[in-house]
Write a protein that holds these residues in place. Sequence first.
Motif, PDB file in Angstrom:
ATOM      1  N   VAL A 182      26.316 -20.527  20.888  1.00 53.47           N
ATOM      2  CA  VAL A 182      27.704 -19.953  20.819  1.00 53.47           C
ATOM      3  C   VAL A 182      28.656 -18.527  20.792  1.00 53.47           C
ATOM      4  CG1 VAL A 182      29.751 -20.640  18.881  1.00 53.47           C
ATOM      5  CG2 VAL A 182      27.154 -21.556  19.398  1.00 53.47           C
ATOM      6  N   VAL A 183      27.889 -17.871  20.881  1.00 52.44           N
ATOM      7  CA  VAL A 183      28.393 -16.558  20.599  1.00 52.44           C
ATOM      8  C   VAL A 183      28.502 -16.088  22.449  1.00 52.44           C
ATOM      9  CG1 VAL A 183      28.445 -14.163  20.356  1.00 52.44           C
ATOM     10  CG2 VAL A 183      27.749 -15.551  18.416  1.00 52.44           C
ATOM     11  N   GLN A 225      28.277 -27.546  15.394  1.00 51.69           N
ATOM     12  CA  GLN A 225      28.492 -27.125  13.755  1.00 51.69           C
ATOM     13  C   GLN A 225      28.347 -25.455  13.333  1.00 51.69           C
ATOM     14  OE1 GLN A 225      25.727 -27.179   9.709  1.00 51.69           O
ATOM     15  NE2 GLN A 225      25.795 -28.706  10.810  1.00 51.69           N
ATOM     16  N   LEU A 226      27.918 -24.597  13.873  1.00 56.03           N
ATOM     17  CA  LEU A 226      28.136 -23.535  14.037  1.00 56.03           C
ATOM     18  C   LEU A 226      29.409 -23.050  14.240  1.00 56.03           C
ATOM     19  CD1 LEU A 226      24.744 -22.850  14.950  1.00 56.03           C
ATOM     20  CD2 LEU A 226      25.836 -22.387  12.154  1.00 56.03           C
ATOM     21  N   PRO A 237      39.963 -17.538  17.921  1.00 55.52           N
ATOM     22  CA  PRO A 237      38.365 -16.872  17.618  1.00 55.52           C
ATOM     23  C   PRO A 237      38.438 -15.982  18.175  1.00 55.52           C
ATOM     24  CG  PRO A 237      38.641 -17.603  20.901  1.00 55.52           C
ATOM     25  CD  PRO A 237      39.601 -17.520  19.778  1.00 55.52           C
ATOM     26  N   PRO A 238      36.372 -15.582  17.022  1.00 51.19           N
ATOM     27  CA  PRO A 238      36.445 -14.250  16.852  1.00 51.19           C
ATOM     28  C   PRO A 238      36.216 -13.297  18.541  1.00 51.19           C
ATOM     29  CG  PRO A 238      34.750 -15.725  15.810  1.00 51.19           C
ATOM     30  CD  PRO A 238      36.178 -16.302  16.392  1.00 51.19           C
ATOM     31  N   VAL A 239      36.701 -12.309  17.697  1.00 47.67           N
ATOM     32  CA  VAL A 239      36.906 -11.382  19.107  1.00 47.67           C
ATOM     33  C   VAL A 239      35.169 -10.017  18.914  1.00 47.67           C
ATOM     34  CG1 VAL A 239      38.566 -11.786  20.258  1.00 47.67           C
ATOM     35  CG2 VAL A 239      38.465  -9.732  18.415  1.00 47.67           C
ATOM     36  N   GLY A 240      35.375  -9.863  20.286  1.00 47.32           N
ATOM     37  CA  GLY A 240      34.181  -8.447  20.137  1.00 47.32           C
ATOM     38  C   GLY A 240      32.712  -8.481  20.068  1.00 47.32           C
ATOM     39  N   GLY A 241      32.155  -7.736  19.331  1.00 50.41           N
ATOM     40  CA  GLY A 241      30.935  -8.540  19.090  1.00 50.41           C
ATOM     41  C   GLY A 241      29.733  -8.333  19.861  1.00 50.41           C
ATOM     42  N   THR A 242      28.441  -8.413  19.840  1.00 43.69           N
ATOM     43  CA  THR A 242      27.123  -8.565  20.305  1.00 43.69           C
ATOM     44  C   THR A 242      26.234  -9.150  20.440  1.00 43.69           C
ATOM     45  OG1 THR A 242      26.138  -6.265  19.928  1.00 43.69           O
ATOM     46  CG2 THR A 242      27.751  -6.147  21.339  1.00 43.69           C
ATOM     47  N   LEU A 243      25.122  -9.714  21.644  1.00 46.19           N
ATOM     48  CA  LEU A 243      24.101 -10.175  20.659  1.00 46.19           C
ATOM     49  C   LEU A 243      23.250  -9.713  19.926  1.00 46.19           C
ATOM     50  CD1 LEU A 243      23.589 -12.743  23.414  1.00 46.19           C
ATOM     51  CD2 LEU A 243      24.819 -13.553  21.251  1.00 46.19           C
ATOM     52  N   ASP A 244      23.403  -8.084  20.247  1.00 50.44           N
ATOM     53  CA  ASP A 244      22.042  -7.242  20.028  1.00 50.44           C
ATOM     54  C   ASP A 244      22.448  -6.846  18.254  1.00 50.44           C
ATOM     55  OD1 ASP A 244      22.683  -4.851  22.469  1.00 50.44           O
ATOM     56  OD2 ASP A 244      21.341  -6.588  22.206  1.00 50.44           O
TER      57      ASP A 244
END
Length: 244
Positions: A182-183, A225-226, A237-244
């Motif tokens: 999703v991310v 759902q998530l 939608p949320p912006v930024g962030g990483t999978l780490d």
Amino acid sequence: MFDSIDQGFAGWLKSQLGQMSDKPISHVVYSHNHADHVSGGEMLEADGVRYISHELARDSQMRSRLKTRYADTTFHEGLDIDLGDRRVELRYHGPNDGRGSISLRVPDQALLSVVDWVLVDRMPFMDLARYQIDGMVHSTEQVLDMDWELMAPGHAGMGGKAEVRNYLAYITQLRDLCMEHVVAGTPPEKAADLIAADLGKVDSFRALNQFDAWVRMNATGVMDQLARVEGFIDPFPPVGGTLD
């Protein structure tokens, strides 16, 4: 009695109990609000029978006009039933499947029963449309901390803590893989294939009944759902962030 199922089943079970014992039914406990488990409760009515459910389950049953005998006793966190030589413990573990879903533990028999949100040797149902995945994980963690040896869930076989730990590992990994995609914005069809392949690498997951039929449905349902819960389907939608 833990759940009445429907009129036909409740009537049949009452007749079977009459052949097995001369003891009357003293309590009817509803596991949650869903009609496929708690319809037909009126078939078990008799003098002195006490009907019990979580407060959220009764509210839902009444609001949806479900055809059953509604509980006359409800609780918020937990309730113990004293049967003289036996105690039965009812506990609420938060949202997981439906509304007001509870566990039932019989300490002297080391028995625990939950319905729908814990399964033994079977996959969660199809696209998990009625489930809350985070709540399922949290609730299953809670019941694994309880003292019991035999789990008797609905819609599946019976087993011990090893089987429930495997189930918890599956739903936890399913949730975490779905969140990653999703991310990352992976197209749903591609993501479902990748998630199914990753989950299929674990032999104990592949051994779950309905794995091949439902694993991709599990993935697409949990991703949807998530995405909604975390705001990825919102206009902003949320912006930024990483999978780490």
